[in-house]
Design an enzyme around this catalytic site. Structure first.
Site, PDB file in Angstrom:
ATOM      1  CE1 TYR A   1     -14.452 -11.706 -30.367  1.00  0.00           C
ATOM      2  CE2 TYR A   1     -16.573 -11.238 -29.421  1.00  0.00           C
ATOM      3  CZ  TYR A   1     -15.822 -11.678 -30.475  1.00  0.00           C
ATOM      4  OH  TYR A   1     -16.348 -12.237 -31.555  1.00  0.00           O
TER       5      TYR A   1
ATOM      6  CB  SER B   1      -3.093 -16.532 -28.606  1.00  0.00           C
ATOM      7  OG  SER B   1      -3.178 -16.077 -29.972  1.00  0.00           O
TER       8      SER B   1
ATOM      9  CE1 TYR C   1      -2.127 -12.313 -28.724  1.00  0.00           C
ATOM     10  CE2 TYR C   1      -2.450 -11.576 -26.330  1.00  0.00           C
ATOM     11  CZ  TYR C   1      -2.764 -12.399 -27.587  1.00  0.00           C
ATOM     12  OH  TYR C   1      -3.502 -13.166 -27.305  1.00  0.00           O
TER      13      TYR C   1
ATOM     14  CE  LYS D   1      -2.611 -14.331 -24.210  1.00  0.00           C
ATOM     15  NZ  LYS D   1      -3.648 -14.259 -23.052  1.00  0.00           N
TER      16      LYS D   1
ATOM     17  CG  ASN E   1      -5.618  -3.313 -33.678  1.00  0.00           C
ATOM     18  OD1 ASN E   1      -5.158  -2.277 -34.384  1.00  0.00           O
ATOM     19  ND2 ASN E   1      -5.833  -3.234 -32.263  1.00  0.00           N
ATOM     20  CG  ASN E   2      -8.241  -8.294 -34.340  1.00  0.00           C
ATOM     21  OD1 ASN E   2      -8.646  -8.468 -33.095  1.00  0.00           O
ATOM     22  ND2 ASN E   2      -7.143  -8.576 -34.697  1.00  0.00           N
TER      23      ASN E   2
HETATM   24  C1  WQD Z   1      -6.933 -11.365 -40.352  1.00  0.00           C
HETATM   25  C2  WQD Z   1      -6.500 -11.286 -41.617  1.00  0.00           C
HETATM   26  C3  WQD Z   1      -5.106  -9.503 -42.281  1.00  0.00           C
HETATM   27  C4  WQD Z   1      -7.318  -6.204 -40.794  1.00  0.00           C
HETATM   28  C5  WQD Z   1      -5.145 -11.377 -34.868  1.00  0.00           C
HETATM   29  C6  WQD Z   1      -3.857 -11.759 -33.761  1.00  0.00           C
HETATM   30  C7  WQD Z   1      -3.996 -12.728 -33.014  1.00  0.00           C
HETATM   31  C8  WQD Z   1      -5.507 -13.017 -32.410  1.00  0.00           C
HETATM   32  C9  WQD Z   1      -6.458 -12.954 -33.429  1.00  0.00           C
HETATM   33  C10 WQD Z   1      -5.147 -12.695 -30.015  1.00  0.00           C
HETATM   34  C11 WQD Z   1      -5.266 -11.162 -42.088  1.00  0.00           C
HETATM   35  C12 WQD Z   1      -6.482  -9.262 -42.751  1.00  0.00           C
HETATM   36  C13 WQD Z   1      -7.124  -7.397 -41.253  1.00  0.00           C
HETATM   37  C14 WQD Z   1      -7.567  -5.263 -41.779  1.00  0.00           C
HETATM   38  C15 WQD Z   1      -7.009  -6.961 -43.344  1.00  0.00           C
HETATM   39  N1  WQD Z   1      -5.655 -12.020 -31.230  1.00  0.00           N
HETATM   40  N2  WQD Z   1      -6.970  -7.791 -42.416  1.00  0.00           N
HETATM   41  N3  WQD Z   1      -7.303  -5.496 -43.272  1.00  0.00           N
HETATM   42  O1  WQD Z   1      -3.770 -10.986 -37.518  1.00  0.00           O
HETATM   43  O2  WQD Z   1      -4.974 -13.132 -37.971  1.00  0.00           O
HETATM   44  O3  WQD Z   1      -4.865 -12.553 -35.572  1.00  0.00           O
HETATM   45  O4  WQD Z   1      -6.212 -11.693 -34.158  1.00  0.00           O
HETATM   46  O5  WQD Z   1      -5.042 -13.711 -29.769  1.00  0.00           O
HETATM   47  O6  WQD Z   1      -3.161 -12.998 -32.008  1.00  0.00           O
HETATM   48  O7  WQD Z   1      -2.621 -11.801 -34.292  1.00  0.00           O
HETATM   49  O8  WQD Z   1      -6.254 -11.225 -37.102  1.00  0.00           O
HETATM   50  O9  WQD Z   1      -8.137 -10.016 -37.802  1.00  0.00           O
HETATM   51  O10 WQD Z   1      -6.193  -8.915 -37.772  1.00  0.00           O
HETATM   52  O11 WQD Z   1      -6.522 -10.494 -39.514  1.00  0.00           O
HETATM   53  O12 WQD Z   1      -6.802  -7.249 -44.773  1.00  0.00           O
HETATM   54  O13 WQD Z   1      -8.043  -3.989 -41.461  1.00  0.00           O
HETATM   55  O14 WQD Z   1      -7.313 -10.157 -42.265  1.00  0.00           O
HETATM   56  O15 WQD Z   1      -4.007  -9.169 -43.026  1.00  0.00           O
HETATM   57  O16 WQD Z   1      -4.946 -11.774 -43.402  1.00  0.00           O
HETATM   58  P1  WQD Z   1      -4.922 -11.999 -37.218  1.00  0.00           P
HETATM   59  P2  WQD Z   1      -6.842 -10.202 -38.340  1.00  0.00           P
END
Ligand code: WQD
Length: 337
Positions: free
Chosen positions: A11, A124, A148, A152, A197-198
């Site tokens: 990505y 990160s 993870y 880093k 996941n994000n």
């Molecule tokens: C964002 C917000 C969740 C999904 C992660 C990794 C980090 C980096 C970026 C690699 C939070 C909320 C999320 C969902 C939700 N990756 N959420 N429902 O956790 O800030 O960071 O991605 O470097 O290392 O940890 O990103 O997009 O998962 O969450 O409510 O289905 O959205 O609680 O507040 P995050 P995220």
């Protein structure tokens, strides 16, 4: 002279390849497609109208890295290749330590053998763990809370030690906040395998009907609307930050870390609202328990990158969501030829 991009089909890697080609660099790209698809390489070339040299290989194969360095005059490396899913890293720490650390150790060993000391490393913001205060500066303590993030943080330490052993090294570790969005063409973007996941890819798949609703992980945080706040940064702004970091390491020596963020935080509900505006779709959601390991608020102080790299994020969350939606609705239909 060429720049080696490891993980260049991923990505962040693919969007950086676009910006690097547009800036006139000759690229050698290596990727094992463990978290990306082969047609991304063609799409990068279609977007830019330029060609690159590609090797399907893993950095765990040191001989292969040696062959690539012996075949090409490489003068710098941008190193993305790594596993990056926080949750998966908790379940499979050994896989993460082996892949992320051994890949980097192999790469640095071969770089040293060929006298290549210019390196941009994909770190990160997860290295900060749960910050004492926001906005987060590069001087904030490093205290990653998952394997993870530990890989880093450990890699950043390895790179510091490398420079101490040989002051020829010139290294920039880039600490990303929350990269989202896609290239304006809709040809490349975030393409997670399975259930995302994000937040943004998940919202995007709810808007397209691929997923029924969004689970909001907690609405009882100490924030304006109770949901988590993050520093979302457009992937193209992140990509341009890598070009600037490369230009920096080419003319300096030493090891520096830089926060790549906008300096602004937005909540989950704010992102839902903007996504509904750009997609004209309702994003159904259900409030769930907090996700273990999540923090309430995280956003960057990007002033070091602004000043030292002469870089700043230009795009806002509306454009981030608009480009995400274009990628979501077009990527399947876009044919290479
Ligand atoms: C964002 C917000 C969740 C999904 C992660 C990794 C980090 C980096 C970026 C690699 C939070 C909320 C999320 C969902 C939700 N990756 N959420 N429902 O956790 O800030 O960071 O991605 O470097 O290392 O940890 O990103 O997009 O998962 O969450 O409510 O289905 O959205 O609680 O507040 P995050 P995220």
């Amino acid at each position: 002279m060429a720049v080696l991009i490891t993980g260049g089909a991923g990505y962040i890697g693919s969007h950086t390849c676009v910006e690097m080609l547009n800036a006139g660099y000759e690229l050698i790209v290596i990727d094992n497609f463990s978290n990306s698809k082969p047609d991304v390489i063609e799409r990068i070339q279609k977007i830019t109208g330029k060609t690159l040299t590609f090797y399907e290989a893993t950095l765990l194969d040191k001989e292969m890295i040696d062959t690539i360095f012996s075949n090409h005059e490489i003068n710098a490396v941008i190193h993305f290749a790594a596993y990056k899913a926080v949750g998966e890293s908790v379940e499979k720490p050994l896989m993460y330590y082996q892949n992320n650390l051994i890949s980097t150790l192999n790469l640095c060993e071969i770089m040293d053998k060929y006298g290549v000391y210019n390196l941009v490393f994909s770190s990160s913001a997860t290295v900060y763990g749960n910050p004492d205060r926001v906005p987060i500066t590069e001087e904030s303590p490093l205290r990653a809370t998952n394997p993870y993030g530990h890989t880093k943080q450990m890699t950043e330490q390895i790179l510091q030690d490398l420079f101490i052993s040989n002051p020829m090294w010139s290294i920039a570790s880039l600490r990303y906040f929350n990269p989202i969005g896609a290239h304006e063409s809709g040809l490349i973007g975030e393409d997670p395998t399975g259930i995302p996941n994000n937040l943004l890819p998940y919202i995007s798949q709810v808007a397209s009907g691929k997923l029924p609703h969004l689970n909001i992980f907690g609405d009882d945080y100490e924030t304006n609307d109770g949901t988590g706040i993050r520093d979302y940064i457009h992937i193209m702004d992140l990509a341009s930050g890598h070009v600037k970091a490369l230009e920096h390491v080419l003319v300096t020596t030493g090891v520096e870390a830089f926060n790549l963020g906008t300096g602004k935080g937005h909540s989950v509900f704010e992102m839902i609202d903007v996504f509904e505006q750009v997609s004209k779709k309702q994003i159904k959601y259900s409030i769930q328990e907090r996700r273990p390991g999540d923090i309430a608020v995280c956003f960057a102080d990007p002033s070091k990158a602004n000043h030292v790299l002469q870089w700043s994020a230009k795009r806002g969350i509306y454009e981030m969501c608009k480009d995400t939606w274009k990628w979501q609705t077009q990527s399947g239909k876009q044919l290479i030829r």
